[in-house]
Scaffold this active site. Structure first.
Site, short mmCIF file in Angstrom:
data_model
loop_
_atom_site.label_atom_id
_atom_site.label_comp_id
_atom_site.label_asym_id
_atom_site.label_seq_id
_atom_site.Cartn_x
_atom_site.Cartn_y
_atom_site.Cartn_z
N SER A 164 4.38 -4.26 -1.06
CA SER A 164 4.12 -4.84 -2.20
C SER A 164 5.24 -4.81 -3.41
CB SER A 164 2.68 -4.26 -2.71
OG SER A 164 1.78 -4.58 -1.96
N SER A 223 1.72 -6.92 -3.74
CA SER A 223 0.70 -7.13 -4.58
C SER A 223 1.25 -6.71 -6.04
CB SER A 223 -0.47 -5.89 -4.29
OG SER A 223 -0.04 -4.72 -4.44
N LYS A 239 1.26 -1.37 -13.40
CA LYS A 239 0.34 -2.35 -12.73
C LYS A 239 -1.04 -1.86 -12.73
CE LYS A 239 0.06 -3.52 -7.71
NZ LYS A 239 0.76 -3.45 -6.28
#
Length: 494
Positions: A176, A152, A76
């Site tokens: 997230s 996220s 990520k």
């Protein structure tokens, strides 16, 4: 190997093929890169490519003790740095600033054999439950390209759901991992506080609320990744010893019969769609059929106060992050998105006493959840109040953004924060994701399990929150549910 063969394996399965010599890691990487190219215009899942670096990795000699030998992997674009490579955190400000150090989790993944070929989309500073940054553009849900992936860790979710990789890096500060898992039909485990390192750049994220982990299509991949990641680091703020039995071995044994309390009402009093209610009730019926004791019950927590305390810490963190980024890069506040500017301004206007009071409340919420776990092994709830929302639905209206900028310039952000209208907007923004923040504030492990698809074939995961040190039990239960209602071969038609 063809893509239609590649997609039939999880990460451990692909690694087994590499170690046995049935396929070479370079071949797997070629498939992953081709799939990324094929889907990029529709998904926007991968925002930074590292093809050359990955090809060098894939050409290495693989050791028999590498659980993910040669498996294509994505990290990520937030908290999962690679030294010398920019980590943008979803903002244009950091897009060309190379990371100084490699994150502990990234190093662990590479030591386990993962071949990292890119970084995945995330909202600016990871601060939203949708992945729609202005700098990187929105990530699109493979089940319906008009809908959000959640956030996220939305880019990672899109990549795993569409088969670019079998498992990908993610992290969770307010939901997230679980939010995109629920929206994209994946398995997502949020480890408990201190279980996985956030270092070496930080001791912990969001005062311990944020943790690193993965999104996957199989429970065993996540269990094996937990075994890879849960290694005490000398610079860590906590000592969390490895479990006496590795997680991957634990899931071979079904859990003891559990007492599970379930609820479907939103903790902040907002509506919950019939799909989300049915997802939980369906899971409750499945659990009962497996012999678990299931009854309706909820933690005695003030949900609106949880939302306020979570937001206070998040606003203050936003202020600190923006200030530090500006100090290091010379950026200006106007280089950030309007929502980021507003959150940072509110954070700056928050008094030390208000922040400390909010932090004390975290312990109050934790005690309430602990009282629930004294009676029940787990809390079952929705992750989301409905299926994935259309992209843009949670975008702040332009006039509201302008008014927040005016309030910031006039030094009135603190007053705005205390108005009923602002608090109503805060609750409205959390109305899609009101169930996830409690596990972060309390530091308890939680997971989203993909057991339900609605009549439009859109996934909607359900959440389980366990007590302290409950990761093993969560994984055992997830494996039992996966065996009872397999989801691995349920994939979007993209």
């Amino acid at each position: 190997m063809r893509f239609d063969e590649y997609i039939r394996y999880d990460g451990l399965g692909l690694a087994g093929l590499v170690r046995s010599g049935q396929v070479h890691a370079t071949e797997l990487l070629d498939i992953a890169l081709a799939r990324t190219d094929q889907t990029h215009a529709r998904l926007n899942a991968v925002v930074r490519r590292l093809d050359d670096r990955a090809r060098k990795q894939a050409a290495r000699t693989w050791q028999s003790d590498m659980p993910f030998a040669g498996v294509p992997f994505l990290v990520k674009d937030l908290f999962q740095d690679i030294a010398g490579v920019p980590t943008s955190w979803g903002t244009k400000v950091l897009g060309n600033v190379p990371a100084q150090e490699t994150a502990d989790v990234t190093r662990r993944w590479e030591e386990a054999g993962a071949v990292i070929f890119g970084m995945t989309n995330t909202p600016e500073l990871g601060s939203k439950g949708v992945t729609e940054s202005l700098a990187l553009g929105p990530a699109h849900n493979p089940w319906d390209l008009s809908r959000t992936t959640g956030g996220s860790s939305g880019g990672s979710a899109a990549a795993v759901a569409a088969g670019l990789v079998p498992v990908a890096g993610a992290n969770d500060g307010g939901g997230s991992i679980r939010i995109p898992a629920a929206a994209c039909g994946l398995f997502g485990l949020k480890p408990g506080r201190g279980r996985v390192s956030m270092g070496p750049m930080a001791a912990e994220g969001l005062n311990g609320a944020a943790v690193n982990g993965v999104l996957s299509r199989s429970v065993r991949d996540t269990a094996a990744m937990m075994d890879v990641l849960q290694v005490p680091e000398p610079h860590g703020p906590y000592f969390m010893p490895r479990p006496s039995v590795p997680y991957l071995q634990q899931i071979a044994t079904p859990p003891r019969r559990l007492r599970i309390g379930f609820s479907t009402a939103s903790p902040v009093g907002t509506p919950v769609h019939a799909d989300a209610v049915e997802a939980v009730q369906d899971a409750a019926r499945l659990l009962a059929s497996l012999g678990h004791h299931v009854e309706e019950a909820a933690p005695g927590v003030d949900g609106e106060q949880v939302a306020q305390d979570f937001a206070t810490s998040w606003f203050c963190l936003s202020a600190a992050l923006v200030d530090e980024i500006c100090r290091q890069t010379g950026a200006r506040l106007t280089d950030f998105e309007p929502d980021t500017r507003a959150m940072a301004a509110i954070g700056k206007s928050t008094s030390v006493m208000d922040l400390m009071r909010s932090q004390h409340n975290w312990h109050t919420h934790n005690r309430a959840l602990a009282a629930f776990h004294a009676r029940y092994d787990m809390w079952l709830s929705p992750v989301l109040s409905e299926v994935a929302l259309p992209i843009g639905q949670l975008t702040t209206p332009r006039m509201l953004s302008l008014s927040m900028d005016v309030a910031r310039v006039l030094g009135l952000s603190g007053l705005v924060r205390k108005t009923p209208a602002f608090n109503q907007r805060l609750i409205a923004n959390l109305s899609w994701t009101p169930f996830t923040q409690l596990a972060n504030l309390s530091g308890r492990p939680a997971m989203s399990v993909p057991l339900y698809w609605n009549s439009a074939n859109l996934p909607l995961g359900v959440q389980f929150v366990a007590g302290l040190d409950g990761e093993g039990t969560l994984l055992q239960l997830a494996a039992e549910l996966e065996a009872a209602r397999p989801w691995f071969d349920r994939r979007p038609a993209i």
